[in-house]
Design an enzyme around this catalytic site. Sequence first.
Site, PDB file in Angstrom:
ATOM      1  N   ARG B 297       0.820  -1.239  -0.096  1.00 43.76           N
ATOM      2  CA  ARG B 297       0.092  -0.121  -0.050  1.00 43.76           C
ATOM      3  C   ARG B 297       0.917   1.068   0.176  1.00 43.76           C
ATOM      4  O   ARG B 297       0.530   2.115  -0.420  1.00 43.76           O
ATOM      5  CB  ARG B 297      -0.995  -0.196   1.303  1.00 43.76           C
ATOM      6  CG  ARG B 297      -2.008  -0.951   1.071  1.00 43.76           C
ATOM      7  CD  ARG B 297      -2.793  -1.190   2.208  1.00 43.76           C
ATOM      8  NE  ARG B 297      -4.197  -2.021   1.836  1.00 43.76           N
ATOM      9  CZ  ARG B 297      -5.059  -2.372   2.670  1.00 43.76           C
ATOM     10  NH1 ARG B 297      -5.106  -1.862   4.057  1.00 43.76           N
ATOM     11  NH2 ARG B 297      -6.151  -3.013   2.223  1.00 43.76           N
ATOM     12  N   TYR B 438      -6.350  -1.078  -6.660  1.00 39.72           N
ATOM     13  CA  TYR B 438      -5.749  -2.288  -6.082  1.00 39.72           C
ATOM     14  C   TYR B 438      -5.024  -2.051  -4.917  1.00 39.72           C
ATOM     15  O   TYR B 438      -4.845  -0.989  -4.600  1.00 39.72           O
ATOM     16  CB  TYR B 438      -4.823  -2.924  -7.291  1.00 39.72           C
ATOM     17  CG  TYR B 438      -3.896  -2.108  -7.814  1.00 39.72           C
ATOM     18  CD1 TYR B 438      -2.959  -1.109  -7.461  1.00 39.72           C
ATOM     19  CD2 TYR B 438      -3.182  -2.668  -9.175  1.00 39.72           C
ATOM     20  CE1 TYR B 438      -1.813  -0.488  -7.758  1.00 39.72           C
ATOM     21  CE2 TYR B 438      -2.019  -2.125  -9.750  1.00 39.72           C
ATOM     22  CZ  TYR B 438      -1.281  -0.943  -8.992  1.00 39.72           C
ATOM     23  OH  TYR B 438      -0.272  -0.491  -9.573  1.00 39.72           O
ATOM     24  N   GLU B 439      -4.679  -3.170  -4.306  1.00 40.42           N
ATOM     25  CA  GLU B 439      -4.243  -3.181  -2.911  1.00 40.42           C
ATOM     26  C   GLU B 439      -4.925  -2.462  -1.862  1.00 40.42           C
ATOM     27  O   GLU B 439      -4.857  -1.830  -1.033  1.00 40.42           O
ATOM     28  CB  GLU B 439      -2.588  -2.391  -2.879  1.00 40.42           C
ATOM     29  CG  GLU B 439      -1.821  -3.217  -3.679  1.00 40.42           C
ATOM     30  CD  GLU B 439      -1.587  -4.446  -3.084  1.00 40.42           C
ATOM     31  OE1 GLU B 439      -2.047  -4.988  -2.386  1.00 40.42           O
ATOM     32  OE2 GLU B 439      -0.941  -5.210  -4.193  1.00 40.42           O
ATOM     33  N   GLY B 440      -6.548  -2.651  -2.198  1.00 40.17           N
ATOM     34  CA  GLY B 440      -7.476  -1.899  -1.354  1.00 40.17           C
ATOM     35  C   GLY B 440      -7.866  -0.654  -1.997  1.00 40.17           C
ATOM     36  O   GLY B 440      -6.962   0.422  -1.861  1.00 40.17           O
TER      37      GLY B 440
END
Lengths: 596, 596
Positions: B297, B438-440
């Site tokens: 992140r 992406y990645e949350g």
Amino acid sequence: MSYTAPLKDMLFNIRHLADIDAVARLPGFEDAGFDTAQAVLEEAAKFNEGVLAPLNWEGDRNPSSFKDGEVTTTPGFKQAFRQFAEGGWQGLQHPVEFGGQGLPKTIGAACIEMCNSANMSFALCPLLSDGAIEALLTAGSDELKAVYLEKLVSGQWTGTMNLTEPQAGSDLAMVRSRAEPQADGRYKVFGTKIFITYGEHDMAENIVHLVLARVVGAPEGVKGISLFVVPKFLVNSDGSLGARNDVHCVSIEHKLGIKASPTAVLQYGDQGGATGFLVGQENRGLEYMFIMMNAARYAVGVQGIALAERAYQKAVQFAKDRVQSRPVDGSIAASAPIIHHPDVRRMLMTMRAYSEGCRAMATVAAAAYDASHHHTDAEVRRQNQAFYEFLVPLIKGYSTEMSLEVASLGVQVHGGMGFIEETGAAQYLRDAKILAIYEGTTAIQANDLVGRKTARDGGQTARAIAQQVAAAEADLRAQGGDHALAVAQRLQAAREAFLDAVDFVVAGSRTCPNAVYAGSVPYLMLAGNLVAGWQMGRALLAAESCLAKGEDAAFMQAKIVTARFYADHLLSKAPGLRNSIVEGADSVTALALEAF
Amino acid sequence: MSYTAPLKDMLFNIRHLADIDAVARLPGFEDAGFDTAQAVLEEAAKFNEGVLAPLNWEGDRNPSSFKDGEVTTTPGFKQAFRQFAEGGWQGLQHPVEFGGQGLPKTIGAACIEMCNSANMSFALCPLLSDGAIEALLTAGSDELKAVYLEKLVSGQWTGTMNLTEPQAGSDLAMVRSRAEPQADGRYKVFGTKIFITYGEHDMAENIVHLVLARVVGAPEGVKGISLFVVPKFLVNSDGSLGARNDVHCVSIEHKLGIKASPTAVLQYGDQGGATGFLVGQENRGLEYMFIMMNAARYAVGVQGIALAERAYQKAVQFAKDRVQSRPVDGSIAASAPIIHHPDVRRMLMTMRAYSEGCRAMATVAAAAYDASHHHTDAEVRRQNQAFYEFLVPLIKGYSTEMSLEVASLGVQVHGGMGFIEETGAAQYLRDAKILAIYEGTTAIQANDLVGRKTARDGGQTARAIAQQVAAAEADLRAQGGDHALAVAQRLQAAREAFLDAVDFVVAGSRTCPNAVYAGSVPYLMLAGNLVAGWQMGRALLAAESCLAKGEDAAFMQAKIVTARFYADHLLSKAPGLRNSIVEGADSVTALALEAF
């Protein structure tokens, strides 16, 4: 990827915000009351939902293609355009004497929105024809009108606008295409035009190019530009098609979006000169082009609303279908459709409020346009004209910028699926980006708003609008209740922010132009936000009144909370914009050129 | 389409905001002082400018392709990855004992930014390897470390993260992939994973998949998820490659952007089960995955900064080259490069201020990360850990959302040319959109910020940051001068807005979660804005101090006016966000579900 026309919202606006009854009292629009609006919109919805909407995705996958000077449009487009023409949709707002239906813009604008929601790439073709028709109606000779108008209005032929050249984009003073007068009164036109939407295609028999060029010996700059009709095929005296003219498509662009819409590079005069016909008088081309541009700018704003609506509908559908995670409030003890998550709601409400706010603004502007052309009282015409002209850059600038944000939120609602092209949400984002660029970038709209629309009359029109907003605030306070009072409060803050910005613009546009133009786009965004928010406030009042009468409670309650959302989450940006404009000008231009 | 690493800005941040001298006093980082930073960054710039940047556009035109289970990357990528590995860039921040260079994140983050500016699609491969390395370092057995780490750190092999399944995106509780324990302590892994970045490619000999799956009989939900290593090729005891494992790429996605980066659908166990090795203990997979996720992140936030920088550089170049229209102040009596137009300046300054502000925030966070791992005092470690963890969702959420806005402005600066793919500006916009997903997604980051980072400690970390902001305001007031005072004023307003939002979040996260989470993303944007603006305020102070010492006046003056711009035009959004969060929650969730 279906589309359902938001008929209820459109008809609500037409009735309660644009006052269709008043429009129907204007000479020439006697038959254009609410019932007509409803009938026309329902018919338009059928056509756009059924015929054009299913082709939108196909246009993205299988764009227009170019080979040997010819453009082949997406399979299905040619046939759809025939249906469009046969349905009379091209002529909706055009004069009956040329085969049109002569409907007010108040009704026509809603139909144009549907067409663009259904298929923006397709809708660009009639949009450009509308501009050409408008220019010929205003400035064309009777002969030109006789040859071209009926066929353009019927959709048998299509039109284009040829402004841009490689060195002349926003800066039309740099147009170099030239026109040489001939003994027969015609002209030979030479030059290269780029970014010509539907400059070449296979959907109609003939293409009527409206072309900016300089007559040999004309003054430099914008005062030496003339406007010409250059048809793809010359027209015989009996109206049949004659020789191929010397205008040729040499390529089409590979674009981020609106891929089905061919964007042509056109070469004029490589084989001795394209035959052109002067529109109006020499050297007044820019003035005539602005007629087309203003119509087109309004229409591009409507494209933004249309795209936002389609993106919203798609996101709602996904949010109702996609199951992921438990709601934070524990209301469902298992993974639930994501529409139950507050941030998804926030995104959907943002999309919805923007779309409804801008639609309301555009509808009210359309009614002002109708009054400005048809009202019997010159003073009323003048006031409506000023109001409409103030709103055009807001509709173009604000609605298109918002459409980009809305389309981006649409992708976001889809999460990772949104990034996959086959999902379809990304197309709207790619398509949206052109809207803030063509027909004058947002900065060009902002220049127009600052210079012609605000500073020129000393802020008079702007302040008159603020007064109307203040009146709406008073009505909202009189209405009472949480929602109305909250909207009134945000409107007041936004109006005061706007008035500060107007004062700043009026005071400084001559003495410190850098400072004023540094804030021109924020000023446009503030003004657009205020006007759309004001219309949402008016919509809230109308909805309360309908509720009291027992009309369509679900719709009216939704309108009220959407207005409230608009105020809380969008109007609330206004004071920050005011600070940027009024207090932030210096830092925009302070960095040394070499430091970039 | 060239790229020049912003070395001056990076080194300024490393020295003055992140205090590299303090980092170099941490045990293990004794050699990592300013001179090392400078040397490493200069070397990184050479590699990224020279090798990776020229391949970025090619990757978009000629993406990774899939055939018969194999992925062929863009021509040039394989060779470039060899050079990347040979240059030791994969191991920059990894332990010396596994062949890495053991540099602090304070230095490493700048290198990662350059790599992503140069070629984001390429940089994703090492980014995912970093995550795999991090997970193995933290939770892997000595045996797993011995087999995999050195080859991952050297770049001989690459790593992936396998979380997502068709029904399990943000909601990992729904992961269905399963793992069956075998007699030999290994597992057989079965399932389908989607959206796997570099899940299959031809740039390295082996791919080390880190895979979330449920051991048969494990609890439901996130507490029953374990983490496995599943290599593409099994590894013999001598370290050589053995049999092909039962994990196969069945397709790659057709995406809006980052087209060179293959996004794979991976099928595990279709031929009897993929051999997997448990990482750490059963059912603790999510915990380990979060180690990778948190590293990733942060890195995705840096991708946002990197993309914004590249888009900015491209837009500046165009704005200096493109001649169009006269400046409004009459300073040039002919059409001029568009950088002379105030609105173009506003766009470029917005792009610049966002990039610099977020870079400053990320650099300071990196130093806190280093202190949180290496400081000798446990309390100092704890404080730095809390600070770093608070900043991760801001860096991920705010920097990626801003990168989308910056990339869109980049297209806008280019006008019509920006919409043409060959211009290259549109690629950045398309690429940027994935970063907020992406990645949350941004909403997931906002949930983390609200829940784990703000409410859990009763707002303590948030308020401690606000106190540091207040101290910076006092320093700015003590500094004096127009710019410092204006920045102090905007910081104060933003800090007060932030504190109101913190109070709202802390008070309501349990009692009225819908209201709090309705404002979670605006809260994240407000917090990110404040922290980046605070760092720009600190940067202004450092620049004034350098100016007083006669250091690089041009750079320092540019920093000061950029900080001022940040305050006037970006921090000024904070009070509006506060109002949305604190006063606007009800309207987010008020619309009836059926009304959508």
